[in-house]
Design a protein around this motif. Structure first.
Motif, PDB file in Angstrom:
ATOM      1  N   ARG A 195       0.840  -1.189   0.000  1.00 13.76           N
ATOM      2  CA  ARG A 195       0.000   0.000   0.000  1.00 13.76           C
ATOM      3  C   ARG A 195       0.887   1.254   0.000  1.00 13.76           C
ATOM      4  O   ARG A 195       0.684   2.166  -0.798  1.00 13.76           O
ATOM      5  CB  ARG A 195      -0.879  -0.044   1.247  1.00 13.76           C
ATOM      6  N   ARG A 198       2.591   1.808  -3.381  1.00  9.29           N
ATOM      7  CA  ARG A 198       1.673   2.262  -4.428  1.00  9.29           C
ATOM      8  C   ARG A 198       1.332   3.734  -4.224  1.00  9.29           C
ATOM      9  O   ARG A 198       1.213   4.496  -5.195  1.00  9.29           O
ATOM     10  CB  ARG A 198       0.403   1.406  -4.415  1.00  9.29           C
ATOM     11  N   ILE A 199       1.179   4.151  -2.971  1.00 12.31           N
ATOM     12  CA  ILE A 199       0.890   5.567  -2.715  1.00 12.31           C
ATOM     13  C   ILE A 199       2.112   6.412  -3.080  1.00 12.31           C
ATOM     14  O   ILE A 199       1.992   7.508  -3.622  1.00 12.31           O
ATOM     15  CB  ILE A 199       0.457   5.787  -1.253  1.00 12.31           C
ATOM     16  N   SER A 202       2.117   7.266  -6.573  1.00  9.26           N
ATOM     17  CA  SER A 202       1.154   8.315  -6.914  1.00  9.26           C
ATOM     18  C   SER A 202       1.741   9.701  -6.684  1.00  9.26           C
ATOM     19  O   SER A 202       1.353  10.663  -7.332  1.00  9.26           O
ATOM     20  CB  SER A 202      -0.147   8.126  -6.130  1.00  9.26           C
ATOM     21  N   GLU A 211      -2.136  14.667  -2.759  1.00  6.79           N
ATOM     22  CA  GLU A 211      -2.406  15.489  -1.597  1.00  6.79           C
ATOM     23  C   GLU A 211      -3.910  15.684  -1.402  1.00  6.79           C
ATOM     24  O   GLU A 211      -4.426  15.594  -0.285  1.00  6.79           O
ATOM     25  CB  GLU A 211      -1.739  16.842  -1.850  1.00  6.79           C
ATOM     26  N   LEU A 212      -4.617  15.914  -2.519  1.00 10.03           N
ATOM     27  CA  LEU A 212      -6.056  16.155  -2.431  1.00 10.03           C
ATOM     28  C   LEU A 212      -6.823  14.880  -2.092  1.00 10.03           C
ATOM     29  O   LEU A 212      -7.992  14.924  -1.750  1.00 10.03           O
ATOM     30  CB  LEU A 212      -6.579  16.770  -3.730  1.00 10.03           C
ATOM     31  N   LEU A 213      -6.151  13.735  -2.203  1.00 15.44           N
ATOM     32  CA  LEU A 213      -6.791  12.492  -1.771  1.00 15.44           C
ATOM     33  C   LEU A 213      -6.572  12.266  -0.275  1.00 15.44           C
ATOM     34  O   LEU A 213      -7.069  11.313   0.297  1.00 15.44           O
ATOM     35  CB  LEU A 213      -6.228  11.289  -2.540  1.00 15.44           C
ATOM     36  N   GLY A 214      -5.776  13.135   0.338  1.00 11.20           N
ATOM     37  CA  GLY A 214      -5.610  13.032   1.783  1.00 11.20           C
ATOM     38  C   GLY A 214      -4.294  12.409   2.226  1.00 11.20           C
ATOM     39  O   GLY A 214      -4.119  12.113   3.403  1.00 11.20           O
ATOM     40  N   TYR A 215      -3.367  12.202   1.279  1.00 12.51           N
ATOM     41  CA  TYR A 215      -2.051  11.688   1.664  1.00 12.51           C
ATOM     42  C   TYR A 215      -1.090  12.868   1.785  1.00 12.51           C
ATOM     43  O   TYR A 215      -1.239  13.866   1.092  1.00 12.51           O
ATOM     44  CB  TYR A 215      -1.520  10.702   0.618  1.00 12.51           C
TER      45      TYR A 215
ATOM     46  N   ALA B  77      -8.562  17.356   3.105  1.00 12.42           N
ATOM     47  CA  ALA B  77      -9.092  16.151   2.452  1.00 12.42           C
ATOM     48  C   ALA B  77      -9.469  15.112   3.496  1.00 12.42           C
ATOM     49  O   ALA B  77     -10.488  14.425   3.382  1.00 12.42           O
ATOM     50  CB  ALA B  77      -8.060  15.594   1.475  1.00 12.42           C
ATOM     51  N   ARG B  78      -8.637  14.993   4.541  1.00 11.75           N
ATOM     52  CA  ARG B  78      -8.917  14.019   5.592  1.00 11.75           C
ATOM     53  C   ARG B  78     -10.149  14.387   6.416  1.00 11.75           C
ATOM     54  O   ARG B  78     -10.775  13.523   7.016  1.00 11.75           O
ATOM     55  CB  ARG B  78      -7.699  13.872   6.516  1.00 11.75           C
ATOM     56  N   TRP B 101      -8.224   2.906  -6.811  1.00  9.75           N
ATOM     57  CA  TRP B 101      -7.695   2.190  -5.635  1.00  9.75           C
ATOM     58  C   TRP B 101      -7.001   3.169  -4.689  1.00  9.75           C
ATOM     59  O   TRP B 101      -7.216   3.153  -3.471  1.00  9.75           O
ATOM     60  CB  TRP B 101      -6.720   1.106  -6.110  1.00  9.75           C
ATOM     61  N   LEU B 102      -6.175   4.060  -5.273  1.00  9.30           N
ATOM     62  CA  LEU B 102      -5.436   5.026  -4.450  1.00  9.30           C
ATOM     63  C   LEU B 102      -6.382   5.957  -3.711  1.00  9.30           C
ATOM     64  O   LEU B 102      -6.125   6.346  -2.570  1.00  9.30           O
ATOM     65  CB  LEU B 102      -4.493   5.839  -5.339  1.00  9.30           C
ATOM     66  N   ALA B 103      -7.496   6.299  -4.384  1.00  8.30           N
ATOM     67  CA  ALA B 103      -8.458   7.194  -3.735  1.00  8.30           C
ATOM     68  C   ALA B 103      -9.134   6.496  -2.559  1.00  8.30           C
ATOM     69  O   ALA B 103      -9.343   7.091  -1.503  1.00  8.30           O
ATOM     70  CB  ALA B 103      -9.497   7.646  -4.759  1.00  8.30           C
ATOM     71  N   ALA B 104      -9.447   5.212  -2.740  1.00 13.77           N
ATOM     72  CA  ALA B 104     -10.188   4.493  -1.702  1.00 13.77           C
ATOM     73  C   ALA B 104      -9.276   3.970  -0.600  1.00 13.77           C
ATOM     74  O   ALA B 104      -9.720   3.707   0.518  1.00 13.77           O
ATOM     75  CB  ALA B 104     -10.972   3.345  -2.328  1.00 13.77           C
ATOM     76  N   ALA B 105      -7.980   3.836  -0.901  1.00 17.92           N
ATOM     77  CA  ALA B 105      -7.064   3.142   0.019  1.00 17.92           C
ATOM     78  C   ALA B 105      -6.818   3.906   1.319  1.00 17.92           C
ATOM     79  O   ALA B 105      -6.347   3.335   2.289  1.00 17.92           O
ATOM     80  CB  ALA B 105      -5.735   2.863  -0.673  1.00 17.92           C
ATOM     81  N   ARG B 106      -7.115   5.185   1.332  1.00 17.47           N
ATOM     82  CA  ARG B 106      -6.880   5.935   2.563  1.00 17.47           C
ATOM     83  C   ARG B 106      -7.829   5.490   3.668  1.00 17.47           C
ATOM     84  O   ARG B 106      -7.460   5.450   4.839  1.00 17.47           O
ATOM     85  CB  ARG B 106      -7.012   7.442   2.321  1.00 17.47           C
ATOM     86  N   ARG B 109      -9.426  -1.006   3.709  1.00 17.32           N
ATOM     87  CA  ARG B 109      -8.381  -2.032   3.622  1.00 17.32           C
ATOM     88  C   ARG B 109      -8.989  -3.321   3.100  1.00 17.32           C
ATOM     89  O   ARG B 109     -10.185  -3.555   3.241  1.00 17.32           O
ATOM     90  CB  ARG B 109      -7.787  -2.310   5.000  1.00 17.32           C
ATOM     91  N   CYS B 155     -13.668   8.226  -2.196  1.00 14.34           N
ATOM     92  CA  CYS B 155     -13.225   8.820  -0.922  1.00 14.34           C
ATOM     93  C   CYS B 155     -14.372   8.940   0.068  1.00 14.34           C
ATOM     94  O   CYS B 155     -14.130   9.227   1.243  1.00 14.34           O
ATOM     95  CB  CYS B 155     -12.664  10.226  -1.142  1.00 14.34           C
TER      96      CYS B 155
END
Lengths: 348, 243
Positions: A195, A198-199, A202, A211-215, B77-78, B101-106, B109, B155
Motif C-alpha cells: 500500500r 503504491r501511494i 502516486s 495530496e487532495l486524496l488526503g495523503y 481532504a482528511r 484504488w489510491l483514492a479508496a485506500a486511505r 483495507r 473517498c
C-alpha cells in the motif's frame, strides 16, 4: 503495468543474484571475485537511487553524498575500533540522519524538483571540497586522520560480527555483497507492491492529486529519501570494505553522475535495470580504462547521449518491449495463412 | 444546524487582482449547489481557497463550524472534502483501477477496499478488467473526468467540489454525468461549477452567481434564468439562443 511488485520477473532476478552469490566464488578467480564485489556494492548504491527517482520521482543528483558518508563512516569506525559490525551500522545510520535533516527542509519547505536536485548535488560537492581540505594531520575523527585528498587507506575488510580480526575471505565477502544486493532489491520490489509503495508511486505521478486524496506527499518523500540514503550508506561501507580505501572522490561529480547514468541506462522505474546497467557499464569502464584506447568520460558521455536518444526507456524496459513484440510476431506467424486469405478477399 | 461549508468574508488576492472578494457563502448539509459566473469570476480561485490549495488573503472558511483555512490540502481532504479539478487531475501513468484504488485506500483495507473500487468503477462504466487496466492517459477527456469523479466518490467525502465536471462532454455523456452527480449527492454535499446551462438546469435547485469575485445573486435556476441582470453579465446571447 504490474503493481504486484513481487512478480515472476523480480523473483527470477533475485534468484539469479542468489545463484551468483553462492556459485560465483567456485568459478571465478580471486581477481574477478574482488572486482565483482566492488561492482556489486556500487550496484547496491544505484538501486536505492533507482527507487527514489523511479518510484517517487525525486532526482537526487548528489546521491554520492550518502554513499560517501557511508564509506567514510565505515573507514573511520572500522579503523578506530578494529571491528566492522558497528562500522557498518554507523555507515547506514549516518547518511540516514543527514537524509532526515536535508529531506525535512527540502520536502517540508516545498523546494521544487529542480532546486532539490541542485541542492543535493551541492551537498555532495561541499563534502568533496571539505574532505579534500583535511590533509593536515590535525584533522582527525576518533583519532583516525581524514587524510584530505589522500583519503584513508588500509581500511580493514569486514569481519565476522563480534570476532575481532576474524576477517571474511574475499569469497565470503563476495557472497555477502551479492546476497545483500538480492535482499535489498527484493525488499524494495516488495515495498513497491505494498500500500505504501503504491501511494509513493502516486506522488511521482501527480503530487497535487495525491495530496487532495488526503495523503501527505512530504512525509512519503521523506521516507523514500531516507530509505535510499540508508541503502547508499550501506553500499559505501561495502565498497570501502572491498577496496580498502576511501578518498574524497566518492563525493565528486563523477560519482554522482555515474549513479544517474546507470539508473537512466537501466530504465526509469525498474530496479533490476539499474543493477544490470551498473554491472555492464562498470565492465565497460574497466575495459576502456585498462586498454587506454579512449578517455572514459568521453565514452560515458556518448553512452548517456545514446541512451537518451536511442533507448530513452532504458535497457530492461526496451528488452521487455522487444520480447513482447517478438511473441506477438510469433503468434501472428502461426496464424499467417488465414491472415493472407483475408487480405486477398478484402482487396477489391 | 451548522452549515457544511461556510465562508465568511473570504478574500483571495493575487497581487493587484482580487479574484475572490469578500464572499460569504453558506452551503447546508446534503445540498447540491451550482456556482456559475463568467470567465474570471473567481470560481476556480474560490475552490482553491476552500480546498486549501491557496491560502486566502482574508476571511474564514468553516467546515461544519470548524475553521479550516489554515490547514494543508491533505488535512482538509482528511476532514472529508474531495475536489474534482477543472483540468482532469488523475494519475496519468497509472491504470484506471490503480487511480480509484489510491483514492479508496486511505479509508479502506483488504476486501472492503476492493469492493469499493469495483463498485465505483462499475458506476462510471468501467466494468471489464481490460478497461480497468488501461492507463489513465489513454482515455478520452470525458472518461478522465469520470475517473476523477469515481476517485472522488471512492473517498466517500462529506463535501465534494466539482469544477466543470461536464466540460468537453457529448450530450449523452453529460446526461450520464448528471446521474452520477445525483447519485453521489445522496450521501455527499456538492458544490459544482459549470458553464453548461442545460447541465445546471438538470441538476441544481439553488444557484449562486459569482461576478468579479463577488456573489451577484443567489436563487433558484428558474428565477436566475429570468433575472435580467444575470442574463446581461453572463447568460446573455447564449441563453437567448437556447430559448
Amino acid at each position: 503495468m504490474n503493481y504486484a511488485g513481487m512478480n515472476a520477473g523480480s523473483l527470477t532476478f533475485t534468484a539469479s543474484l542468489v545463484v551468483v552469490a553462492l556459485g560465483g566464488p567456485s568459478v571465478l578467480d580471486t581477481f574477478q571475485v574482488l572486482q565483482l564485489s566492488a561492482y556489486s556494492s556500487l550496484a547496491l548504491g544505484v538501486v536505492g537511487l533507482a527507487f527514489v527517482w523511479g518510484i517517487l520521482g525525486i532526482l537526487s543528483l548528489g546521491h554520492a553524498a550518502f554513499f560517501g558518508i557511508g564509506a567514510y563512516a565505515y573507514a573511520i569506525l572500522s579503523i578506530a575500533q578494529g571491528e566492522s559490525t558497528f562500522a557498518v551500522a554507523a555507515a547506514i545510520l549516518a547518511p540516514s540522519v543527514l537524509a532526515v535533516c536535508l529531506g525535512y527542509f527540502l520536502f517540508y519547505g516545498r523546494v521544487g524538483d529542480v532546486y532539490l536536485s541542485v541542492i543535493t548535488l551541492c551537498v555532495s560537492l561541499i563534502l568533496f571540497s571539505f574532505m579534500n581540505s583535511t590533509a593536515d594531520v590535525s584533522y582527525t575523527l576518533l583519532s583516525v586522520p581524514l587524510g584530505g585528498f589522500n583519503g584513508i587507506s588500509a581500511v580493514p575488510p569486514l569481519n565476522w560480527p563480534g570476532f575481532v580480526g576474524d576477517f571474511l575471505t574475499p569469497e565470503a565477502t563476495f557472497s555477502l555483497c551479492f546476497l545483500l544486493l538480492a535482499a535489498v532489491y527484493l525488499a524494495l520490489q516488495f515495498l513497491r507492491g505494498t500500500r505504501l509503495g503504491r501511494i509513493m508511486a502516486s506522488v511521482r505521478e501527480n503530487e497535487r492529486r495525491c495530496e487532495l486524496l488526503g495523503y501527505d506527499p512530504r512525509w512519503l518523500k521523506l521516507v523514500g529519501f531516507v530509505i535510499s540514503a540508508a541503502i547508499a550508506g550501506l553500499a559505501g561501507a561495502l565498497f570501502t570494505a572491498n577496496t580498502g580505501y576511501v578518498g574524497p572522490t566518492v563525493f565528486d561529480l563523477g560519482q554522482s553522475s555515474q549513479f544517474i547514468l546507470w539508473a537512466i541506462a537501466g530504465g526509469m522505474g525498474t530496479l533490476s535495470g539499474a543493477i544490470i546497467a551498473s554491472f555492464m557499464l562498470q565492465f565497460l569502464a574497466s575495459f576502456i580504462g585498462t586498454s587506454q584506447l579512449f578517455n572514459t568520460s568521453l565514452v560515458f558521455g556518448t553512452v548517456i547521449i545514446f541512451f537518451v536518444y536511442a533507448l530513452p526507456n532504458g535497457i530492461v524496459p526496451s528488452l521487455q518491449g522487444l520480447l513482447r513484440k517478438l511473441s506477438r510476431l510469433a503468434r501472428r506467424q502461426r496464424r499467417r495463412p488465414e491472415v493472407i486469405g483475408d487480405s486477398i478477399k478484402s482487396t477489391p | 444546524m451548522t452549515a457544511m461549508i461556510e465562508t465568511v468574508g473570504l478574500t483571495c488576492r493575487f497581487g493587484g487582482v482580487v479574484a475572490v472578494d469578500n464572499v460569504s457563502l453558506k452551503i447546508e448539509e446534503g445540498e447540491l449547489r451550482c456556482l456559475i459566473g463568467p470567465n474570471g469570476a473567481g470560481k476556480t480561485s474560490l475552490f482553491k481557497c476552500l480546498s486549501g490549495q491557496v491560502q486566502p488573503s482574508g476571511g474564514r472558511v468553516l467546515m461544519k463550524g470548524r475553521e479550516i483555512s489554515r490547514f494543508h490540502p491533505h488535512e482538509i481532504a482528511r476532514m472529508g472534502m474531495a475536489i474534482k479539478m477543472q483540468v482532469p487531475s488523475v494519475f496519468n501513468g497509472l491504470s484506471v483501477h490503480e487511480n480509484v484504488w489510491l483514492a479508496a485506500a486511505r479509508l479502506h483495507r483488504g476486501k472492503a477496499l476492493e469492493a469499493i473500487v469495483d463498485e465505483t468503477l462499475s458506476a462510471v462504466g468501467f466494468r471489464s478488467a481490460e478497461a480497468r487496466e488501461k492507463r489513465a492517459d489513454e482515455l478520452s477527456h470525458a472518461h478522465r473526468q469520470w475517473i476523477e469523479l469515481a476517485m472522488l466518490a471512492a473517498c466517500k467525502p462529506a463535501i465534494a467540489l466539482l469544477d466543470e465536471p461536464a466540460a468537453g462532454m457529448t450530450q449523452d455523456e453529460m446526461l450520464r454525468t448528471v446521474e452520477l452527480i445525483k447519485t453521489i449527492n445522496r450521501s455527499t454535499t456538492i458544490l459544482v461549477v459549470e458553464h453548461d446551462l442545460e447541465f445546471i438546469s438538470l441538476l441544481a435547485r439553488k444557484v449562486t452567481v459569482l461576478h468579479q469575485g463577488k456573489i451577484f445573486v443567489e436563487d433558484t435556476m428558474s428565477n436566475i434564468s429570468n433575472n435580467a441582470a444575470v442574463r446581461e453579465i453572463y447568460l446573455g446571447k447564449q441563453w437567448r439562443m437556447a430559448q
